[in-house]
Design a protein around this motif. Structure first.
Motif, PDB file in Angstrom:
ATOM      1  N   TRP A  77       4.210   7.659 -13.526  1.00 29.06           N
ATOM      2  CA  TRP A  77       3.447   7.122 -12.392  1.00 29.06           C
ATOM      3  C   TRP A  77       4.214   7.271 -11.073  1.00 29.06           C
ATOM      4  CZ3 TRP A  77      -1.456   6.001 -11.717  1.00 29.06           C
ATOM      5  CH2 TRP A  77      -1.838   5.239 -10.609  1.00 29.06           C
ATOM      6  N   PHE A  78       5.542   7.060 -11.105  1.00 37.38           N
ATOM      7  CA  PHE A  78       6.333   7.141  -9.887  1.00 37.38           C
ATOM      8  C   PHE A  78       6.448   8.577  -9.378  1.00 37.38           C
ATOM      9  CE2 PHE A  78       9.470   8.404 -12.957  1.00 37.38           C
ATOM     10  CZ  PHE A  78      10.357   9.221 -12.265  1.00 37.38           C
ATOM     11  N   LYS A  79       6.054   9.554 -10.200  1.00 35.71           N
ATOM     12  CA  LYS A  79       6.117  10.954  -9.771  1.00 35.71           C
ATOM     13  C   LYS A  79       4.845  11.403  -9.062  1.00 35.71           C
ATOM     14  CE  LYS A  79       9.401  12.576 -13.272  1.00 35.71           C
ATOM     15  NZ  LYS A  79       9.674  13.585 -14.330  1.00 35.71           N
ATOM     16  N   LEU A  80       3.819  10.557  -9.003  1.00 40.68           N
ATOM     17  CA  LEU A  80       2.579  10.929  -8.340  1.00 40.68           C
ATOM     18  C   LEU A  80       2.669  10.930  -6.810  1.00 40.68           C
ATOM     19  CD1 LEU A  80      -0.128   9.187 -10.560  1.00 40.68           C
ATOM     20  CD2 LEU A  80       0.534  11.596 -10.539  1.00 40.68           C
ATOM     21  N   PRO A  81       3.356   9.955  -6.173  1.00 30.87           N
ATOM     22  CA  PRO A  81       3.411   9.955  -4.702  1.00 30.87           C
ATOM     23  C   PRO A  81       3.902  11.254  -4.065  1.00 30.87           C
ATOM     24  CG  PRO A  81       4.127   7.836  -5.524  1.00 30.87           C
ATOM     25  CD  PRO A  81       3.942   8.720  -6.720  1.00 30.87           C
ATOM     26  N   ILE A 109      -0.318  16.881  -0.556  1.00 30.36           N
ATOM     27  CA  ILE A 109      -1.705  16.893  -0.097  1.00 30.36           C
ATOM     28  C   ILE A 109      -1.794  16.444   1.362  1.00 30.36           C
ATOM     29  CG2 ILE A 109      -4.005  15.941  -0.479  1.00 30.36           C
ATOM     30  CD1 ILE A 109      -3.223  15.594  -3.444  1.00 30.36           C
ATOM     31  N   TYR A 110      -1.072  15.372   1.716  1.00 29.39           N
ATOM     32  CA  TYR A 110      -1.087  14.889   3.089  1.00 29.39           C
ATOM     33  C   TYR A 110      -0.566  15.954   4.056  1.00 29.39           C
ATOM     34  CZ  TYR A 110      -1.458  10.290   0.813  1.00 29.39           C
ATOM     35  OH  TYR A 110      -1.845   9.227   0.047  1.00 29.39           O
ATOM     36  N   ASP A 143      13.909   7.282  -3.453  1.00 27.73           N
ATOM     37  CA  ASP A 143      13.168   6.239  -2.735  1.00 27.73           C
ATOM     38  C   ASP A 143      12.515   6.814  -1.481  1.00 27.73           C
ATOM     39  OD1 ASP A 143      13.684   4.080  -4.466  1.00 27.73           O
ATOM     40  OD2 ASP A 143      15.667   3.807  -3.606  1.00 27.73           O
ATOM     41  N   PHE A 144      13.187   7.777  -0.883  1.00 31.76           N
ATOM     42  CA  PHE A 144      12.634   8.448   0.298  1.00 31.76           C
ATOM     43  C   PHE A 144      11.422   9.290  -0.082  1.00 31.76           C
ATOM     44  CE2 PHE A 144      12.555  12.421   2.812  1.00 31.76           C
ATOM     45  CZ  PHE A 144      12.233  11.890   4.047  1.00 31.76           C
ATOM     46  N   TYR A 145      11.560  10.108  -1.117  1.00 28.62           N
ATOM     47  CA  TYR A 145      10.475  10.985  -1.543  1.00 28.62           C
ATOM     48  C   TYR A 145       9.251  10.203  -2.023  1.00 28.62           C
ATOM     49  CZ  TYR A 145      14.068  14.705  -1.882  1.00 28.62           C
ATOM     50  OH  TYR A 145      15.061  15.619  -1.629  1.00 28.62           O
ATOM     51  N   CYS A 146       9.489   9.150  -2.821  1.00 31.71           N
ATOM     52  CA  CYS A 146       8.406   8.471  -3.538  1.00 31.71           C
ATOM     53  C   CYS A 146       7.757   7.329  -2.764  1.00 31.71           C
ATOM     54  CB  CYS A 146       8.925   7.931  -4.871  1.00 31.71           C
ATOM     55  SG  CYS A 146       9.496   9.195  -6.003  1.00 31.71           S
ATOM     56  N   LEU A 166      -1.535  -0.313  -2.384  1.00 27.10           N
ATOM     57  CA  LEU A 166      -1.878  -1.096  -3.564  1.00 27.10           C
ATOM     58  C   LEU A 166      -1.504  -0.365  -4.856  1.00 27.10           C
ATOM     59  CD1 LEU A 166      -5.387  -2.516  -2.547  1.00 27.10           C
ATOM     60  CD2 LEU A 166      -3.224  -3.757  -2.672  1.00 27.10           C
ATOM     61  N   LEU A 167      -1.734   0.951  -4.884  1.00 28.50           N
ATOM     62  CA  LEU A 167      -1.490   1.716  -6.101  1.00 28.50           C
ATOM     63  C   LEU A 167      -0.025   2.034  -6.339  1.00 28.50           C
ATOM     64  CD1 LEU A 167      -4.445   4.285  -6.128  1.00 28.50           C
ATOM     65  CD2 LEU A 167      -4.167   2.260  -7.559  1.00 28.50           C
ATOM     66  N   PHE A 168       0.721   2.274  -5.257  1.00 28.23           N
ATOM     67  CA  PHE A 168       2.083   2.760  -5.421  1.00 28.23           C
ATOM     68  C   PHE A 168       3.152   1.848  -4.827  1.00 28.23           C
ATOM     69  CE2 PHE A 168      -0.691   6.547  -5.383  1.00 28.23           C
ATOM     70  CZ  PHE A 168      -0.430   7.001  -6.672  1.00 28.23           C
ATOM     71  N   ASN A 169       2.930   1.317  -3.638  1.00 32.80           N
ATOM     72  CA  ASN A 169       3.973   0.513  -3.004  1.00 32.80           C
ATOM     73  C   ASN A 169       4.065  -0.892  -3.579  1.00 32.80           C
ATOM     74  OD1 ASN A 169       2.935   2.487  -0.568  1.00 32.80           O
ATOM     75  ND2 ASN A 169       5.139   2.227  -0.590  1.00 32.80           N
ATOM     76  N   VAL A 170       2.936  -1.481  -3.984  1.00 35.41           N
ATOM     77  CA  VAL A 170       2.982  -2.811  -4.591  1.00 35.41           C
ATOM     78  C   VAL A 170       3.741  -2.775  -5.923  1.00 35.41           C
ATOM     79  CG1 VAL A 170       1.601  -4.641  -5.641  1.00 35.41           C
ATOM     80  CG2 VAL A 170       0.943  -3.709  -3.413  1.00 35.41           C
TER      81      VAL A 170
END
Length: 328
Positions: A13-17, A23-24, A279-282, A309-313
């Protein structure tokens, strides 16, 4: 939940950001400012990545049962009947095939998507078992989990115009391969060193000499940094100034206040430590990119809130556990 443990959600899950970062940055490169209109595209691409990640988790658990049993590692498949294990794998493959029907008009995206699945299979299966082939294990895991999925995303987004942005595409794909594929797996193998020794599993960390590991790790780190710098240059390096500045302040603050130590490959023993750049990348990079774009277009705040909500929380709760700080 048992299902989340079954698909090993916490391992990918942490590899998705970082994929969201790709994409951004594509949207920035092609001057799309209203991300809200692209939300279905983002969800579609994430769905493909998640299906692939679930397959990688299941096929790895399927072939790791004996080793995990010997090492005392949790593997829910061990408690399942063989027929149930095979059904789970078949269902996941069918989801992947169904997803592929949406890619039929984009040959490159379709090929890159399934190359990732092939790499996962070769990495785990008993016939090839590349995960126990030292360097091949590191490389093929990175190809399957990062390189080909990144090329899949870019091929889908750019379509026929991908040739015009090769520097952007190649540097971004290599960055993902070396950072979240190869370096991330090497760190994981150091964390799993005792379990792998107990189970008699041969990995890059357990089977190569200290000199060999050191040289290869230096190579991986240098390519990661160089490719990320080129990736920045192909877009606009100015947009990275703020997130880099925030990360530097965070590094200093955590070191001074919490005595956190940092490492590139080998976690520090008996003390709190963090791997540099992740932490910077993700967290910081995707969050600040969305924040900057939300300032340009208020409608982007919706995507910013969803991303938080999905990643930072979840990251915040992990940080609470990491620092042993209990919310009041």
């Amino acid at each position: 939940m048992i299902f989340f443990k079954f698909i090993r959600l916490r391992t990918w899950w942490f590899k998705l950001p970082p994929f969201l970062v790709l994409i951004y940055l594509y949207f920035i490169k092609v001057n799309i400012e209203d991300f809200r209109r692209e939300i279905y595209l983002i969800l579609f691409l994430l769905a493909g990545l998640i299906i692939g990640a679930i397959f990688a988790s299941l096929v790895n658990n399927f072939y790791d049962q004996e080793d995990d049993l010997m090492a005392g590692k949790e593997n829910i498949m061990i408690s399942m009947r063989k027929s149930q294990q095979l059904i789970a794998l078949v269902i996941t493959i069918l989801f992947g095939i169904s997803y592929s029907f949406f890619l039929l008009t984009n040959t490159y995206a379709l090929v890159f998507y399934w190359l990732g699945w092939v790499c996962f299979y070769l990495y785990s299966c008993k016939q090839f078992r590349l995960k126990e082939k030292a360097y091949f294990g590191i490389i093929f895991d990175g190809l399957g989990s990062q390189f080909f999925p990144t090329l899949f995303i870019f091929a889908f987004l750019f379509g026929d115009t991908i040739i015009k942005s090769l520097a952007f595409v190649i540097s971004g794909s290599i960055w993902m391969l070396f950072a979240f594929g190869m370096r991330s797996l090497i760190i994981h193998q150091y964390n799993d060193y005792e379990n792998d020794i107990k189970a008699g599993v041969s990995t890059f960390v357990t089977s190569t000499s200290e000199l060999g590991r050191s040289g290869f790790q230096t190579f991986v780190l240098l390519i990661e940094i160089l490719s990320f710098m080129i990736f920045n240059w192909t877009i606009d390096w100015n947009i990275f100034v703020l997130p880099i500045g925030i990360y530097v302040v965070l590094l200093i603050g955590l070191n001074v206040i919490f005595k956190i130590k940092y490492y590139f490959f080998i976690p520090n023993q008996n003390q709190k430590s963090r791997s540099l750049f992740f932490d910077f990348y993700c967290t910081i990079l995707p969050f600040t990119l969305l924040g900057l774009l939300a300032l340009k277009n208020n409608e982007n705040y919706l995507l910013l809130i969803v991303s938080v909500l999905l990643f930072n929380v979840p990251t915040m709760f992990n940080a609470i556990n990491f620092f042993k700080i209990r919310p009041r």
